[in-house]
Design a protein around this motif. Structure first.
Motif, PDB file in Angstrom:
ATOM      1  N   HIS A 215     -18.045  28.114  -8.977  1.00  0.00           N
ATOM      2  CA  HIS A 215     -19.435  28.237  -9.442  1.00  0.00           C
ATOM      3  C   HIS A 215     -19.679  29.525 -10.225  1.00  0.00           C
ATOM      4  CE1 HIS A 215     -20.030  24.818  -6.875  1.00  0.00           C
ATOM      5  NE2 HIS A 215     -19.697  25.514  -5.809  1.00  0.00           N
ATOM      6  N   LEU A 216     -18.743  29.870 -11.090  1.00  0.00           N
ATOM      7  CA  LEU A 216     -18.927  31.024 -11.950  1.00  0.00           C
ATOM      8  C   LEU A 216     -19.494  30.567 -13.285  1.00  0.00           C
ATOM      9  CD1 LEU A 216     -15.537  32.804 -11.208  1.00  0.00           C
ATOM     10  CD2 LEU A 216     -17.747  33.213 -10.141  1.00  0.00           C
ATOM     11  N   THR A 217     -20.103  31.461 -14.005  1.00  0.00           N
ATOM     12  CA  THR A 217     -20.693  31.135 -15.294  1.00  0.00           C
ATOM     13  C   THR A 217     -19.638  31.222 -16.384  1.00  0.00           C
ATOM     14  OG1 THR A 217     -22.759  32.092 -14.526  1.00  0.00           O
ATOM     15  CG2 THR A 217     -22.572  31.697 -16.882  1.00  0.00           C
ATOM     16  N   LYS A 218     -19.556  30.170 -17.195  1.00  0.00           N
ATOM     17  CA  LYS A 218     -18.552  30.086 -18.249  1.00  0.00           C
ATOM     18  C   LYS A 218     -18.684  31.247 -19.230  1.00  0.00           C
ATOM     19  CE  LYS A 218     -16.772  26.972 -21.760  1.00  0.00           C
ATOM     20  NZ  LYS A 218     -16.889  25.670 -22.380  1.00  0.00           N
ATOM     21  N   SER A 219     -17.546  31.788 -19.633  1.00  0.00           N
ATOM     22  CA  SER A 219     -17.390  32.864 -20.610  1.00  0.00           C
ATOM     23  C   SER A 219     -18.013  34.197 -20.186  1.00  0.00           C
ATOM     24  CB  SER A 219     -17.914  32.456 -21.992  1.00  0.00           C
ATOM     25  OG  SER A 219     -19.314  32.395 -22.006  1.00  0.00           O
ATOM     26  N   ARG A 220     -18.362  34.346 -18.924  1.00  0.00           N
ATOM     27  CA  ARG A 220     -18.833  35.636 -18.424  1.00  0.00           C
ATOM     28  C   ARG A 220     -17.654  36.386 -17.825  1.00  0.00           C
ATOM     29  NH1 ARG A 220     -24.549  36.674 -18.495  1.00  0.00           N
ATOM     30  NH2 ARG A 220     -25.299  34.954 -19.739  1.00  0.00           N
ATOM     31  N   LYS A 221     -17.674  37.703 -17.939  1.00  0.00           N
ATOM     32  CA  LYS A 221     -16.571  38.520 -17.453  1.00  0.00           C
ATOM     33  C   LYS A 221     -16.828  38.942 -16.005  1.00  0.00           C
ATOM     34  CE  LYS A 221     -13.648  42.179 -19.231  1.00  0.00           C
ATOM     35  NZ  LYS A 221     -13.507  43.175 -20.268  1.00  0.00           N
ATOM     36  N   TYR A 222     -15.816  38.781 -15.151  1.00  0.00           N
ATOM     37  CA  TYR A 222     -15.920  39.106 -13.727  1.00  0.00           C
ATOM     38  C   TYR A 222     -14.811  40.077 -13.327  1.00  0.00           C
ATOM     39  CZ  TYR A 222     -19.066  35.129 -13.219  1.00  0.00           C
ATOM     40  OH  TYR A 222     -20.125  34.268 -13.328  1.00  0.00           O
ATOM     41  N   THR A 223     -15.107  40.950 -12.360  1.00  0.00           N
ATOM     42  CA  THR A 223     -14.101  41.811 -11.756  1.00  0.00           C
ATOM     43  C   THR A 223     -14.151  41.598 -10.246  1.00  0.00           C
ATOM     44  OG1 THR A 223     -15.659  43.653 -11.674  1.00  0.00           O
ATOM     45  CG2 THR A 223     -14.150  43.585 -13.538  1.00  0.00           C
ATOM     46  N   PHE A 224     -13.016  41.740  -9.583  1.00  0.00           N
ATOM     47  CA  PHE A 224     -12.902  41.449  -8.152  1.00  0.00           C
ATOM     48  C   PHE A 224     -12.308  42.632  -7.409  1.00  0.00           C
ATOM     49  CE2 PHE A 224     -12.930  37.483 -10.365  1.00  0.00           C
ATOM     50  CZ  PHE A 224     -13.598  36.608  -9.546  1.00  0.00           C
ATOM     51  N   LYS A 225     -12.705  42.802  -6.136  1.00  0.00           N
ATOM     52  CA  LYS A 225     -12.090  43.788  -5.259  1.00  0.00           C
ATOM     53  C   LYS A 225     -12.061  43.208  -3.846  1.00  0.00           C
ATOM     54  CE  LYS A 225     -16.363  46.402  -4.496  1.00  0.00           C
ATOM     55  NZ  LYS A 225     -16.994  47.717  -4.529  1.00  0.00           N
ATOM     56  N   VAL A 226     -11.225  43.774  -2.974  1.00  0.00           N
ATOM     57  CA  VAL A 226     -10.972  43.209  -1.651  1.00  0.00           C
ATOM     58  C   VAL A 226     -11.019  44.313  -0.600  1.00  0.00           C
ATOM     59  CG1 VAL A 226      -9.244  42.000  -0.251  1.00  0.00           C
ATOM     60  CG2 VAL A 226      -9.456  41.473  -2.666  1.00  0.00           C
ATOM     61  N   ARG A 227     -11.450  43.956   0.641  1.00  0.00           N
ATOM     62  CA  ARG A 227     -11.318  44.867   1.777  1.00  0.00           C
ATOM     63  C   ARG A 227     -11.073  44.064   3.049  1.00  0.00           C
ATOM     64  NH1 ARG A 227     -17.204  47.542   3.226  1.00  0.00           N
ATOM     65  NH2 ARG A 227     -18.306  45.614   3.684  1.00  0.00           N
ATOM     66  N   ALA A 228     -10.460  44.698   4.021  1.00  0.00           N
ATOM     67  CA  ALA A 228     -10.147  44.053   5.298  1.00  0.00           C
ATOM     68  C   ALA A 228     -11.249  44.337   6.305  1.00  0.00           C
ATOM     69  CB  ALA A 228      -8.820  44.578   5.828  1.00  0.00           C
ATOM     70  N   VAL A 229     -11.462  43.386   7.226  1.00  0.00           N
ATOM     71  CA  VAL A 229     -12.446  43.529   8.293  1.00  0.00           C
ATOM     72  C   VAL A 229     -11.709  43.356   9.614  1.00  0.00           C
ATOM     73  CG1 VAL A 229     -14.584  42.615   9.275  1.00  0.00           C
ATOM     74  CG2 VAL A 229     -14.211  42.498   6.814  1.00  0.00           C
ATOM     75  N   ALA A 230     -11.938  44.264  10.569  1.00  0.00           N
ATOM     76  CA  ALA A 230     -11.272  44.189  11.871  1.00  0.00           C
ATOM     77  C   ALA A 230     -12.261  44.566  12.960  1.00  0.00           C
ATOM     78  CB  ALA A 230     -10.074  45.120  11.909  1.00  0.00           C
ATOM     79  N   LYS A 231     -11.964  44.159  14.188  1.00  0.00           N
ATOM     80  CA  LYS A 231     -12.769  44.562  15.343  1.00  0.00           C
ATOM     81  C   LYS A 231     -11.980  45.600  16.117  1.00  0.00           C
ATOM     82  CE  LYS A 231     -16.203  41.280  16.221  1.00  0.00           C
ATOM     83  NZ  LYS A 231     -17.334  41.249  17.042  1.00  0.00           N
ATOM     84  N   ILE A 232     -12.590  46.758  16.331  1.00  0.00           N
ATOM     85  CA  ILE A 232     -11.971  47.830  17.105  1.00  0.00           C
ATOM     86  C   ILE A 232     -12.954  48.233  18.188  1.00  0.00           C
ATOM     87  CG2 ILE A 232     -11.040  50.163  17.062  1.00  0.00           C
ATOM     88  CD1 ILE A 232     -10.325  49.709  14.131  1.00  0.00           C
ATOM     89  N   GLY A 233     -12.572  48.032  19.433  1.00  0.00           N
ATOM     90  CA  GLY A 233     -13.453  48.391  20.549  1.00  0.00           C
ATOM     91  C   GLY A 233     -14.744  47.606  20.544  1.00  0.00           C
ATOM     92  N   GLY A 234     -14.696  46.355  20.079  1.00  0.00           N
ATOM     93  CA  GLY A 234     -15.884  45.512  20.050  1.00  0.00           C
ATOM     94  C   GLY A 234     -16.795  45.739  18.856  1.00  0.00           C
ATOM     95  N   LYS A 235     -16.466  46.684  18.006  1.00  0.00           N
ATOM     96  CA  LYS A 235     -17.284  46.961  16.825  1.00  0.00           C
ATOM     97  C   LYS A 235     -16.553  46.519  15.562  1.00  0.00           C
ATOM     98  CE  LYS A 235     -19.935  50.742  18.693  1.00  0.00           C
ATOM     99  NZ  LYS A 235     -20.463  52.084  18.473  1.00  0.00           N
ATOM    100  N   THR A 236     -17.304  46.028  14.601  1.00  0.00           N
ATOM    101  CA  THR A 236     -16.729  45.598  13.335  1.00  0.00           C
ATOM    102  C   THR A 236     -16.492  46.817  12.450  1.00  0.00           C
ATOM    103  OG1 THR A 236     -17.935  43.527  13.505  1.00  0.00           O
ATOM    104  CG2 THR A 236     -17.049  44.086  11.357  1.00  0.00           C
TER     105      THR A 236
END
Length: 107
Positions: free
Chosen positions: A71-92
């Motif tokens: 569902h991206l818009t045609k001919s529009r420029k996109y950039t992406f980035k990533v991060r990890a999610v973990a639970k430590i001691g019951g907290k995100t």
């Protein structure tokens, strides 16, 4: 100590490829987590013209993740980035964001 180490952990920059139908495939390697911590999920953030959206992907025991963003818009420029999610001691807790991928235009 694990929270600080996780917040300094930076996943590798994702690689992206555009496909017809307004889709982009984002490929990234699993982040190297601190000892005793497992990633619960990964967040993929993408932006276009200042608007940012986030997609969450559950973490399996994969070494490489391949995620299709639709569902991206045609001919529009996109950039992406990533991060990890973990639970430590019951907290995100979150890792640092990766660097942005190269900009890519949706087909």
């Amino acid at each position: 100590a694990q929270k600080k180490t996780l917040s300094r952990t930076k996943p590798a920059k994702p690689s992206v490829k555009a496909y017809r139908g307004h889709k982009v495939k984002v490929t990234f390697k699993a982040a190297k987590m601190p000892k005793g911590v497992k990633a619960k999920s990964y967040q993929i953030s993408y932006r276009q013209n200042g608007k940012t959206r986030t997609v969450t992907v559950s973490a399996k025991s994969y070494k490489t993740f391949k995620v299709t963003v639709n569902h991206l818009t045609k001919s529009r420029k996109y950039t992406f980035k990533v991060r990890a999610v973990a639970k430590i001691g019951g907290k995100t807790c979150y890792s640092a964001w990766s660097s942005y991928s190269k900009g890519i235009r949706a087909k």
